[in-house]
Design a protein around this motif. Structure first.
Motif, mmCIF file in Angstrom:
data_model
loop_
_atom_site.group_PDB
_atom_site.id
_atom_site.type_symbol
_atom_site.label_atom_id
_atom_site.label_comp_id
_atom_site.label_asym_id
_atom_site.label_seq_id
_atom_site.Cartn_x
_atom_site.Cartn_y
_atom_site.Cartn_z
ATOM 1 N N ARG A 159 0.838 -1.182 0.000
ATOM 2 C CA ARG A 159 0.000 0.000 0.000
ATOM 3 C C ARG A 159 0.887 1.250 0.000
ATOM 4 N NH1 ARG A 159 -5.199 1.000 0.921
ATOM 5 N NH2 ARG A 159 -5.839 3.013 1.761
ATOM 6 N N THR A 160 0.556 2.212 -0.861
ATOM 7 C CA THR A 160 1.316 3.444 -0.943
ATOM 8 C C THR A 160 0.424 4.613 -0.578
ATOM 9 O OG1 THR A 160 0.754 3.674 -3.273
ATOM 10 C CG2 THR A 160 2.814 2.558 -2.763
ATOM 11 N N PRO A 161 1.037 5.760 -0.178
ATOM 12 C CA PRO A 161 0.224 6.925 0.142
ATOM 13 C C PRO A 161 -0.643 7.335 -1.045
ATOM 14 C CG PRO A 161 2.497 7.249 0.833
ATOM 15 C CD PRO A 161 2.460 5.999 0.016
ATOM 16 N N GLU A 162 -1.777 7.967 -0.761
ATOM 17 C CA GLU A 162 -2.680 8.413 -1.812
ATOM 18 C C GLU A 162 -1.950 9.370 -2.759
ATOM 19 O OE1 GLU A 162 -6.975 10.680 -2.327
ATOM 20 O OE2 GLU A 162 -6.168 10.246 -0.338
ATOM 21 N N ARG A 163 -2.122 9.171 -4.043
ATOM 22 C CA ARG A 163 -1.376 9.929 -5.023
ATOM 23 C C ARG A 163 -2.138 11.175 -5.472
ATOM 24 N NH1 ARG A 163 -0.088 4.511 -8.187
ATOM 25 N NH2 ARG A 163 1.928 4.012 -7.306
ATOM 26 N N LEU B 177 13.841 2.515 -5.708
ATOM 27 C CA LEU B 177 12.425 2.348 -6.049
ATOM 28 C C LEU B 177 11.607 1.907 -4.840
ATOM 29 C CD1 LEU B 177 12.620 0.713 -9.588
ATOM 30 C CD2 LEU B 177 11.930 3.040 -9.022
ATOM 31 N N GLN B 178 12.208 1.127 -3.960
ATOM 32 C CA GLN B 178 11.496 0.761 -2.730
ATOM 33 C C GLN B 178 11.158 2.014 -1.925
ATOM 34 O OE1 GLN B 178 14.345 -1.922 -0.996
ATOM 35 N NE2 GLN B 178 13.684 -3.681 -2.224
ATOM 36 N N SER C 136 7.280 3.701 -1.331
ATOM 37 C CA SER C 136 6.716 4.046 -0.012
ATOM 38 C C SER C 136 6.282 5.506 0.054
ATOM 39 C CB SER C 136 7.751 3.763 1.086
ATOM 40 O OG SER C 136 8.821 4.690 1.035
ATOM 41 N N LYS C 137 6.803 6.341 -0.902
ATOM 42 C CA LYS C 137 6.432 7.761 -0.937
ATOM 43 C C LYS C 137 5.398 8.052 -2.016
ATOM 44 C CE LYS C 137 9.562 8.798 2.215
ATOM 45 N NZ LYS C 137 10.744 9.624 1.950
#
Length: 377
Positions: A179-183, A325-326, A330-331
């Motif tokens: 899961r990544t922060p909302e873009r 990229l990892q 995460s960002k």
């Protein structure tokens, strides 16, 4: 895994010292065997037909017929052979090397400085040459790059020799494992990591981007000093965007492609006003044996462009870029990877795809379109 079939190598150099050193190295490698030697390009072209080597190590500056002329003749005759260039660390050598890569050379290496002793020089050559030959052996398309038989994807809408449009397979989305922060809707910066096969791939991809893209692009291409300046100049002639070698404390501007200087590290930092961003060129140590390093740049982008970055990982040996990229994942960065079928060496994109860090896997001819989507919509 090293392929079991040995690569037959023809060594071409007008200097007996280098001809002997490279020949000795080839005979020491488990993945290769020496097919023969030649001391100029004209003899080399004749020997390609008789010896049928898989690969040439080709000196770029020779009498009678230089390395560029050999590549042109290979292309004219459509000879099925790969080429690794041996170059010198000079402005003329770097310009000729860019031309050689444009003509389909697999990669290049620098001849050791004359100040290096014979043993040290041979050791340096072997350290550079062995992984290149092993990567060449694994590549699906490397042998036919000069002759045009490699089947590389042309940019979307490009015309073939018969005038017909070249079909390019569509990109495909990848399942996201973490899961990544909302873009946000749009990315405000594009960063690209690339290595073996990079100059040719960038020369096909970057011209597909519009002059009004609206964001800066930062590129790490694994190259030594001087060569990145020649690369930038070569790409600038082909692109609607401005392409240049990056400079210390240079402010990030839209519609400019910044190439990391060879032999240095490049990152972004805050400007004095605390709002804008500038390029920082450092002499920090290599990462993943690379200087410039993709990981080094990618980490810095994650610090300043949360949810607002697009990262592209393309053809190249090794794994430089995966850790960066990892961090970017995460960002909230959008991540595009070049697909295996169009990579000269499917090294750098492989681990990010397998780790499901990638949002889209695209053939070379579709990457520009995928970048545009992330900054325009």
């Amino acid at each position: 895994m090293i392929p079991t079939k040995k690569i037959r190598v023809l060594v071409i150099d007008d200097t007996i010292v280098y001809r002997k050193a490279v020949s000795d190295i080839i005979e020491e490698l488990p993945c290769a065997e020496l097919a023969g030697v030649a001391h100029n390009g004209k003899i080399a072209v004749a020997k390609i037909a008789s010896l049928k080597p898989d690969l040439l190590t080709l000196d770029i500056e020779m009498p009678v017929m230089n390395g560029i002329e050999v590549l042109q003749e290979i292309r004219r005759q459509r000879l099925d052979v790969g080429v690794i260039m041996l170059s010198t660390l000079t402005a003329e050598g770097s310009d000729m090397t860019m031309r050689a890569l444009d003509l389909g050379a697999f990669d290049f290496l620098l001849k050791p400085q004359q100040s290096a002793g014979q043993a040290d020089g041979k050791r340096q050559l072997k350290e550079m040459l062995q992984p290149m030959i092993e990567a060449f052996a694994r590549s699906r398309i490397a042998a036919g790059m000069v002759s045009g038989r490699a089947g590389l994807q042309r940019p979307t809408g490009a015309r073939g020799r018969d005038g017909s449009r070249t079909a390019v397979p569509p990109a495909r989305p990848m399942p996201v494992a973490t899961r990544t922060p909302e873009r946000k809707t749009k990315s405000e910066i594009v960063v690209i990591g690339i290595s073996t096969g990079g100059p040719n791939a960038l020369g096909q991809m970057l011209p597909g981007l519009p002059a009004d893209l609206g964001v800066p692009i930062l590129v790490v291409q694994h190259m030594p000093p001087v060569f990145t300046r020649s690369l930038a100049a070569s790409l600038d002639k082909k692109c609607r965007l401005t392409v240049k070698e990056a400079s210390e404390r240079e402010p990030l501007m839209p519609n400019i492609v910044y190439i990391a200087p060879g032999g240095k590290q490049m990152k972004i930092v805050a400007a004095a006003d605390g709002t804008n961003r500038v390029i920082k060129i450092t002499d920090d140590p290599p990462e993943n044996s690379c200087k410039p390093s993709v990981d080094y740049l990618f980490r810095s982008i994650g610090d300043y462009y949360v949810n607002r970055a697009t990262a592209v990982i393309m053809t190249g040996m090794g794994s430089d870029g995966t850790k960066g990229l990892q961090t970017l994942k995460s960002k909230g960065a959008r991540i595009i990877a070049q697909n295996e079928e169009t990579c000269v060496v499917f090294g750098m994109p492989k681990a990010p795809i397998e780790q499901k860090l990638v949002d889209v896997v695209a053939p070379l001819g579709r990457i520009a379109d995928e970048i545009i989507k992330t900054v325009k919509t």
